[in-house]
Design a protein around this motif. Structure first.
Motif, short mmCIF file in Angstrom:
data_model
loop_
_atom_site.label_atom_id
_atom_site.label_comp_id
_atom_site.label_asym_id
_atom_site.label_seq_id
_atom_site.Cartn_x
_atom_site.Cartn_y
_atom_site.Cartn_z
N VAL A 7 6.46 3.53 0.82
CA VAL A 7 7.17 3.44 -0.07
C VAL A 7 6.61 3.53 -1.60
O VAL A 7 7.51 3.25 -2.40
CB VAL A 7 6.82 1.07 -0.35
N GLY A 8 5.46 3.89 -1.47
CA GLY A 8 4.95 4.36 -3.18
C GLY A 8 3.83 3.80 -3.00
O GLY A 8 4.14 2.23 -1.99
N GLU A 9 3.09 3.82 -3.95
CA GLU A 9 2.14 2.86 -4.55
C GLU A 9 2.60 1.91 -5.25
O GLU A 9 3.78 1.87 -5.75
CB GLU A 9 1.53 3.56 -5.71
N GLN A 40 9.76 -8.30 -2.18
CA GLN A 40 8.39 -9.54 -1.79
C GLN A 40 9.38 -10.65 -0.09
O GLN A 40 9.04 -10.24 0.47
CB GLN A 40 10.03 -10.70 -2.94
N ARG A 41 10.73 -9.53 -0.16
CA ARG A 41 10.97 -9.87 1.23
C ARG A 41 10.19 -9.37 2.81
O ARG A 41 9.59 -9.82 3.74
CB ARG A 41 12.26 -8.88 1.94
N ILE A 42 8.98 -8.18 2.71
CA ILE A 42 8.84 -7.37 2.78
C ILE A 42 7.03 -8.42 3.26
O ILE A 42 7.10 -8.50 4.06
CB ILE A 42 8.27 -5.83 2.42
N PHE A 89 1.11 -1.10 0.01
CA PHE A 89 0.11 -0.05 0.23
C PHE A 89 1.02 1.04 -0.25
O PHE A 89 2.10 1.19 0.46
CB PHE A 89 -1.30 0.54 0.91
N HIS A 90 0.68 2.73 -0.29
CA HIS A 90 1.27 3.65 -0.26
C HIS A 90 0.68 4.08 1.25
O HIS A 90 -0.10 4.88 0.94
CB HIS A 90 0.37 4.86 -0.79
N ALA A 91 2.10 3.79 2.06
CA ALA A 91 1.78 3.91 3.08
C ALA A 91 2.89 3.76 3.90
O ALA A 91 4.12 3.30 2.72
CB ALA A 91 0.65 2.97 4.09
N THR A 92 3.29 3.80 5.41
CA THR A 92 5.16 3.52 5.63
C THR A 92 5.26 1.58 5.43
O THR A 92 4.25 1.29 5.07
CB THR A 92 5.12 3.36 6.60
N ILE A 93 6.18 1.15 5.38
CA ILE A 93 6.79 0.25 5.56
C ILE A 93 6.27 -0.72 7.11
O ILE A 93 5.31 -2.10 6.76
CB ILE A 93 8.35 -0.41 5.69
#
Length: 107
Positions: A85-87, A98-100, A41-45
């Motif tokens: 992280v952006g959209e 992938q790791r996130i 999502f366009h949000a923080t990690i």
């Protein structure tokens, strides 16, 4: 294994049990799926990780990220877990996304 499709011959077993004999909720508590095309999502990690567990602590986020071998990368970003992280995660490499996603499943 996650029963996206039912076996038409033989059986698929998880921990010795035919997956068709297991309650879906029980099976899903033990299986995580990370698709090749991850969605962030366009949000923080941190927010992306907390999608799996909204009340997760900072320690739980770090533990999941370490298990997915992404914590050191996150820690190297100026804003760490508060990095946006952006959209669809466009600011990250494919491997980082992938790791996130793996960390999110582990969380």
């Amino acid at each position: 294994v996650p029963r996206l499709y039912e076996a038409t011959e033989g059986s698929v077993r998880f921990a010795g049990a035919d997956v068709r004999d297991l309650e879906h909720e029980d099976l899903m508590r033990h299986i995580g799926i990370v698709s090749q095309e991850t969605y962030l999502f366009h949000a923080t990690i941190g927010d992306n990780l907390r999608y799996a567990k909204p009340d997760a602590t900072a320690e739980e986020l770090e533990q999941a990220a370490r298990a997915a071998n992404i914590h050191e990368t996150i820690a190297s970003f100026p804003d760490g877990y508060d990095t946006v992280v952006g959209e669809r995660g466009y600011r990250l490499s494919g491997g980082e996304k992938q790791r996130i996603a793996i960390a999110r499943v582990l969380l």
